[in-house]
Design a protein around this motif. Structure first.
Motif, mmCIF file in Angstrom:
data_model
loop_
_atom_site.group_PDB
_atom_site.id
_atom_site.type_symbol
_atom_site.label_atom_id
_atom_site.label_comp_id
_atom_site.label_asym_id
_atom_site.label_seq_id
_atom_site.Cartn_x
_atom_site.Cartn_y
_atom_site.Cartn_z
ATOM 1 N N ASP A 18 38.234 46.718 53.849
ATOM 2 C CA ASP A 18 38.389 47.952 53.299
ATOM 3 C C ASP A 18 38.272 47.973 52.093
ATOM 4 O O ASP A 18 37.562 48.542 50.988
ATOM 5 C CB ASP A 18 38.701 49.166 54.280
ATOM 6 N N HIS A 19 39.813 47.540 51.540
ATOM 7 C CA HIS A 19 40.072 47.780 50.262
ATOM 8 C C HIS A 19 39.606 46.669 49.517
ATOM 9 O O HIS A 19 39.040 46.815 48.065
ATOM 10 C CB HIS A 19 41.692 48.037 50.270
ATOM 11 N N ALA A 20 40.252 45.352 49.926
ATOM 12 C CA ALA A 20 40.082 44.313 49.144
ATOM 13 C C ALA A 20 40.184 44.228 47.457
ATOM 14 O O ALA A 20 39.415 43.991 46.799
ATOM 15 C CB ALA A 20 38.335 43.912 49.261
ATOM 16 N N ALA A 21 41.505 44.880 47.368
ATOM 17 C CA ALA A 21 41.745 44.865 45.702
ATOM 18 C C ALA A 21 42.009 43.343 45.428
ATOM 19 O O ALA A 21 41.902 42.968 44.303
ATOM 20 C CB ALA A 21 43.202 45.430 45.804
ATOM 21 N N LEU A 22 42.444 42.381 46.419
ATOM 22 C CA LEU A 22 42.675 41.053 46.093
ATOM 23 C C LEU A 22 41.937 40.037 47.045
ATOM 24 O O LEU A 22 41.625 40.408 48.155
ATOM 25 C CB LEU A 22 44.201 40.758 46.610
ATOM 26 N N ASP A 23 41.468 38.893 46.266
ATOM 27 C CA ASP A 23 40.785 38.075 46.912
ATOM 28 C C ASP A 23 41.767 37.338 47.858
ATOM 29 O O ASP A 23 42.898 37.262 47.848
ATOM 30 C CB ASP A 23 39.949 37.309 45.832
ATOM 31 N N GLU A 24 41.257 35.869 48.415
ATOM 32 C CA GLU A 24 42.023 35.373 49.339
ATOM 33 C C GLU A 24 42.920 34.803 48.531
ATOM 34 O O GLU A 24 44.167 34.119 49.151
ATOM 35 C CB GLU A 24 41.399 34.253 50.090
ATOM 36 N N PRO A 30 37.464 41.462 40.254
ATOM 37 C CA PRO A 30 36.628 42.353 39.456
ATOM 38 C C PRO A 30 36.100 43.421 40.026
ATOM 39 O O PRO A 30 36.147 44.691 39.268
ATOM 40 C CB PRO A 30 35.586 41.589 39.122
ATOM 41 N N GLN A 31 35.541 43.658 41.343
ATOM 42 C CA GLN A 31 35.070 44.726 42.087
ATOM 43 C C GLN A 31 36.153 45.948 42.050
ATOM 44 O O GLN A 31 35.803 47.319 41.621
ATOM 45 C CB GLN A 31 34.525 44.495 43.143
ATOM 46 N N PHE A 32 37.265 45.474 42.515
ATOM 47 C CA PHE A 32 38.643 46.456 42.631
ATOM 48 C C PHE A 32 38.699 47.074 40.998
ATOM 49 O O PHE A 32 38.778 48.394 41.085
ATOM 50 C CB PHE A 32 39.740 45.857 43.105
ATOM 51 N N ALA B 362 45.453 31.978 29.275
ATOM 52 C CA ALA B 362 45.160 33.125 29.943
ATOM 53 C C ALA B 362 44.245 33.005 31.293
ATOM 54 O O ALA B 362 44.617 33.384 32.378
ATOM 55 C CB ALA B 362 44.314 33.977 29.271
ATOM 56 N N LEU B 363 43.249 31.890 31.343
ATOM 57 C CA LEU B 363 42.915 31.394 32.501
ATOM 58 C C LEU B 363 43.762 30.740 33.626
ATOM 59 O O LEU B 363 43.883 31.008 34.752
ATOM 60 C CB LEU B 363 41.544 30.351 32.325
ATOM 61 N N ALA B 364 44.893 29.898 32.921
ATOM 62 C CA ALA B 364 45.882 29.448 34.017
ATOM 63 C C ALA B 364 46.627 30.450 34.458
ATOM 64 O O ALA B 364 47.138 30.169 35.509
ATOM 65 C CB ALA B 364 46.390 28.090 33.211
ATOM 66 N N THR B 365 47.110 31.316 33.916
ATOM 67 C CA THR B 365 47.917 32.594 34.435
ATOM 68 C C THR B 365 47.255 33.650 35.003
ATOM 69 O O THR B 365 47.648 34.617 35.325
ATOM 70 C CB THR B 365 48.995 32.968 33.299
ATOM 71 N N ARG B 366 45.796 33.456 35.490
ATOM 72 C CA ARG B 366 44.914 34.259 35.945
ATOM 73 C C ARG B 366 44.908 35.645 35.267
ATOM 74 O O ARG B 366 44.822 36.705 35.832
ATOM 75 C CB ARG B 366 45.341 34.504 37.255
ATOM 76 N N GLU B 367 45.002 35.481 34.085
ATOM 77 C CA GLU B 367 45.058 36.819 33.098
ATOM 78 C C GLU B 367 43.740 37.131 32.710
ATOM 79 O O GLU B 367 43.366 38.234 32.128
ATOM 80 C CB GLU B 367 45.871 36.918 31.795
ATOM 81 N N LEU B 368 42.892 36.309 33.003
ATOM 82 C CA LEU B 368 41.500 36.191 32.287
ATOM 83 C C LEU B 368 40.733 36.128 33.294
ATOM 84 O O LEU B 368 40.598 35.208 34.239
ATOM 85 C CB LEU B 368 41.255 35.255 31.339
ATOM 86 N N ASN B 369 39.574 37.097 33.827
ATOM 87 C CA ASN B 369 38.641 36.697 34.763
ATOM 88 C C ASN B 369 37.389 37.465 34.343
ATOM 89 O O ASN B 369 37.383 38.330 33.332
ATOM 90 C CB ASN B 369 38.873 36.769 36.243
ATOM 91 N N SER B 370 36.385 37.717 35.186
ATOM 92 C CA SER B 370 35.126 38.414 34.775
ATOM 93 C C SER B 370 35.330 39.933 34.597
ATOM 94 O O SER B 370 34.549 40.326 33.706
ATOM 95 C CB SER B 370 34.088 37.968 35.793
ATOM 96 N N ALA B 371 36.613 40.428 35.011
ATOM 97 C CA ALA B 371 36.773 41.989 34.752
ATOM 98 C C ALA B 371 36.926 42.051 33.322
ATOM 99 O O ALA B 371 36.569 42.998 32.713
ATOM 100 C CB ALA B 371 37.737 42.256 35.519
ATOM 101 N N ASN B 372 37.653 41.032 32.527
ATOM 102 C CA ASN B 372 37.772 41.402 31.059
ATOM 103 C C ASN B 372 37.413 40.284 30.268
ATOM 104 O O ASN B 372 37.707 40.134 28.895
ATOM 105 C CB ASN B 372 39.407 41.693 30.812
ATOM 106 N N ALA B 373 36.339 39.130 30.759
ATOM 107 C CA ALA B 373 35.933 38.268 29.859
ATOM 108 C C ALA B 373 35.032 38.678 28.707
ATOM 109 O O ALA B 373 35.324 38.161 27.721
ATOM 110 C CB ALA B 373 34.919 37.152 30.739
ATOM 111 N N MET B 374 34.413 39.681 28.862
ATOM 112 C CA MET B 374 33.440 40.249 27.649
ATOM 113 C C MET B 374 34.608 40.897 26.706
ATOM 114 O O MET B 374 34.111 40.429 25.372
ATOM 115 C CB MET B 374 32.492 41.016 28.269
#
Lengths: 472, 472
Positions: A18-24, A30-32, B362-374
């Motif tokens: 329902d919430h899925a703030a986090l992936d597995e 990004p959706q959250f 930033a990729l290694a520490t998961r600080e960068l993903n599609s939410a802020n790539a642009m």
């Protein structure tokens, strides 16, 4: 510096669809982030609060990193105060400073009381002077004293890193005495602890008992019999050294002692994990000539951190160019040299960077010191020669064939120049960080620019010099 | 993979002046290494044993790294068997392989029984096939089964990392029941543990109780009331993801579950610290184009790891050179261009590496993903333009003055080329690791060579192209 959570998971488990703030993998989706951005854009405070309230503070901090400054401002407004408090120590420095400017000092003073002394101090440290005074003034005396005492230690020292709450027991206690004490005094003890420090009458640690060992032993067993030696950390020890000790001996916690050897606090491994990541981050960024920057840094902050290195590189590149200037006459006669010379310098720079990086890493992990410095240096020289013997024939034959109509001997010249420059690269790649380290400088800072400047300089000099001698 | 030692210090404390194997930062002193080398040269076994026997296994492993292969062979002979066993998991991979070849398989089989299942498996993994079979055959069935089961999981998975020994308790137990159980069953439990996992009748974790919480609670309290949610780790999860979860939530230990959600083991933070260092080491070395190598690697192993990157660089540098070849005519007329062109490519390469390193980190520490790539991309473009606007006037004026006798407009050309190439550097520095990561490749591998090749290529093309248009 952050709350130890042991086995506690975020309230919102990743498999909650329902919430899925986090992936597995426990990474924010990004959706959250999109949902939060939409709610912030709409100014929908109720929706924001319902999205945020079940997050773990580490996830809130992570979320803040994905937002723009404008969206962060809205989110901070709607964070429940306790969650805000616990999020503060988790934020990137740049973002924390920005957030702190937006929180009223009364709210902040209250929030800080929720935190352990080390976490609270880490936040107060980031406040502007006048804000710091007002926040401290609004706190109860006990909490203020704890924070001020923590800030009294040097930045990046064990004193800053430690929490003052520890579980100490006198030598003559039994396991039963200790468990009864913990049951009674539970509230004054650290929220989580892993070792009981056994102290003498002057409060100096004489040993340690891991609490799983305490649980295993009969109530009648004496602590003095169960205890084993502990690694004491001096309160003024540098955090990098503390991290090295934890890593080497696989420590979970260690007692911190003052100059008189008295127990003054403890450091736990979760703080060390942060330090290790920080030090690694520093090394990797410094090697690339990047000053500290994070997701919260503005363009002008980033430019101020990077442009100085580029400007230094401009100066060193100009030095390399001036060498080429010496051979303008040669180039005018054989333009092929202008075509080939960047190859010699590029490979030299690359090989020098390889040797440099390996050496910087070995110094950082204490795998290299005067006991094996000479051997390491000789090994790198051998690698340099071997690299040269592999690559020189490749480029020599290719260049000789390429410019066969002009002068096939250009292949001989570039091959010989390649071998010599790879030797230069090996020397300078090892000696630069070793020398900086010997002089107590950080071996990563400015090394790369210096190494490539040297391989450029000698690459041009050797190649064009040889060409002038052989081909003209 | 290594024995958790909690608060236990090496028997030989750093302030023991007589021995002084370690300095005050717990680093082996060159003097001590010298003593060991002397004893090994003299073949003085008794002296060697007295030097070694009080060392912590981590210090023995460290010592091995400082010795030559010949000296290691002598030292291994004189290590007490139990100390040898505990040292094996601490050794660098290259050195461990070498040492294992020298230990008779009977001795090895005995030594491995002293270790936890995860440590023993890590050692067995490094054995040659026939040695492995003989060692396993010489071990008791129980130990062999544990090792074989561990090796059944993928390398770098949670299953490999975990230890099978855990402290689990049914939901209906009280604190008193649990403590009594631990006192009785002590020997079957892990040597050290930090959390009690509460399980349902199907052995699936439903919560966790840190043992300091257990000690604080009255004997009558029910585990079901004390427990909090736990972060479950799937047995097939990649170790890098496990490390991320530990780091993010400041975990000390976490339960590992199989596909049916049943508790099969636990991972503790001390193993994670090793993983974090390993991953950081990989990132920093890969960015420099160095394959895995350590103190035990031979010159030919090192060369085999580094030469491929240099050869690739040779090819990309030749590509850059071929661009210069297109402008031979221009250079013949204005030799100053040959002098200045390496400056444009050097600064471009440096700026590209800055952007690349920040992005990889930033990729290694998961600080960068599609939410802020642009946003990250646009920010780097802005940084690129700003860098250009700062540096172009510097180099433009300097170059214009330097070559004022030939054509002052050369300053305009190099300034404009600098700005354009810094834009190229920003684009390629961000897009290269983002694309590799999107395609599920390691963003650090080969990125640097590709980025500098691109900035070289475009640097030469833009500078010489502009010069041909403007100056001829």
């Amino acid at each position: 510096m952050s709350t130890t959570d042991s086995a506690f998971a975020p309230a919102e488990a990743p498999d909650n669809e329902d919430h899925a703030a986090l992936d597995e993998d426990y990474v924010l989706t990004p959706q959250f982030v999109e949902k939060v951005v939409d709610a912030a854009d709409d100014g929908d405070g109720m929706r924001l609060r319902s999205l945020l309230e079940d997050l773990h503070p580490a996830d809130v901090a992570d979320l803040m990193g994905f937002l723009t400054s404008e969206h962060r401002a809205v989110v901070v407004l709607w964070l429940p105060p306790e969650l805000l408090a616990e999020t503060l120590p988790e934020l990137d420095d740049g973002i924390r400073e920005e957030v702190l400017e937006r929180v009223p000092h009364g709210t902040l003073a209250e929030a800080l009381q929720e935190l352990d002394s080390d976490d609270a101090a880490a936040v107060v440290e980031d406040l502007e002077d006048d804000q710091r005074e007002r926040v401290l003034a609004a706190m109860p005396d006990v909490d203020r004293a704890a924070i001020e005492s923590s800030l009294g230690y040097d930045e990046e020292s064990a004193g800053r890193l430690m929490q003052r709450e520890v579980m100490a027991a006198p030598q003559f206690w039994s396991v039963g005495d200790t468990i009864d004490h913990i049951r009674k005094q539970g509230d004054d003890l650290p929220e989580l602890f892993f070792d009981i420090y056994v102290v003498d009458p002057l409060n100096r640690p004489v040993g340690g008992v891991p609490i799983s060992g305490l649980l295993r032993a009969p109530r009648s067993a004496a602590l003095a019999e169960l205890m084993e030696p502990v690694n004491e950390i001096a309160v003024d020890q540098d955090q990098e050294e503390v991290a090295y000790i934890f890593e080497k001996y696989h420590l979970i916690s260690a007692p911190v002692v003052d100059a008189a050897g008295r127990l003054v606090g403890q450091i736990t491994v979760d703080d060390i994990v942060n330090i290790i990541q920080e030090e690694n981050r520093e090394d990797i960024l410094r090697l690339a000539g990047v000053a500290d920057e994070d997701r919260g840094s503005s363009v002008s902050e980033i430019v101020r951190g990077r442009v100085p290195w580029l400007a230094i590189n401009l100066a060193t590149a100009a030095l390399g160019a001036s060498v080429i200037g010496l051979f303008e006459g040669t180039i005018q006669q054989i333009v092929a040299l202008a075509v080939l010379m960047p190859i010699v310098s590029a490979i030299g720079g690359n090989a020098g960077t390889q040797a440099l990086t390996v050496t910087v890493r070995a110094l950082a992990t204490r795998e290299l010191n005067s006991a094996n410095a000479m051997r390491t240096f000789l090994r790198e020289l051998a690698v340099g020669v071997a690299n040269g013997l592999v690559l020189a024939p490749l480029i020599g034959v290719a260049a000789g064939f390429w410019f066969r109509d002009e002068d096939w001997r250009i292949g001989l010249v570039i091959g010989a120049a390649m071998i010599l420059n790879l030797l230069v690269a090996a020397c300078i790649g090892v000696l630069t960080p070793l020398t900086l380290s010997k002089l107590k400088f950080d071996p990563a800072v400015s090394s790369a620019v210096f190494v490539t400047a040297t391989t450029d300089f000698f690459g041009f000099l050797i190649f064009l010099g040889l060409a002038t001698m052989v081909l003209l």
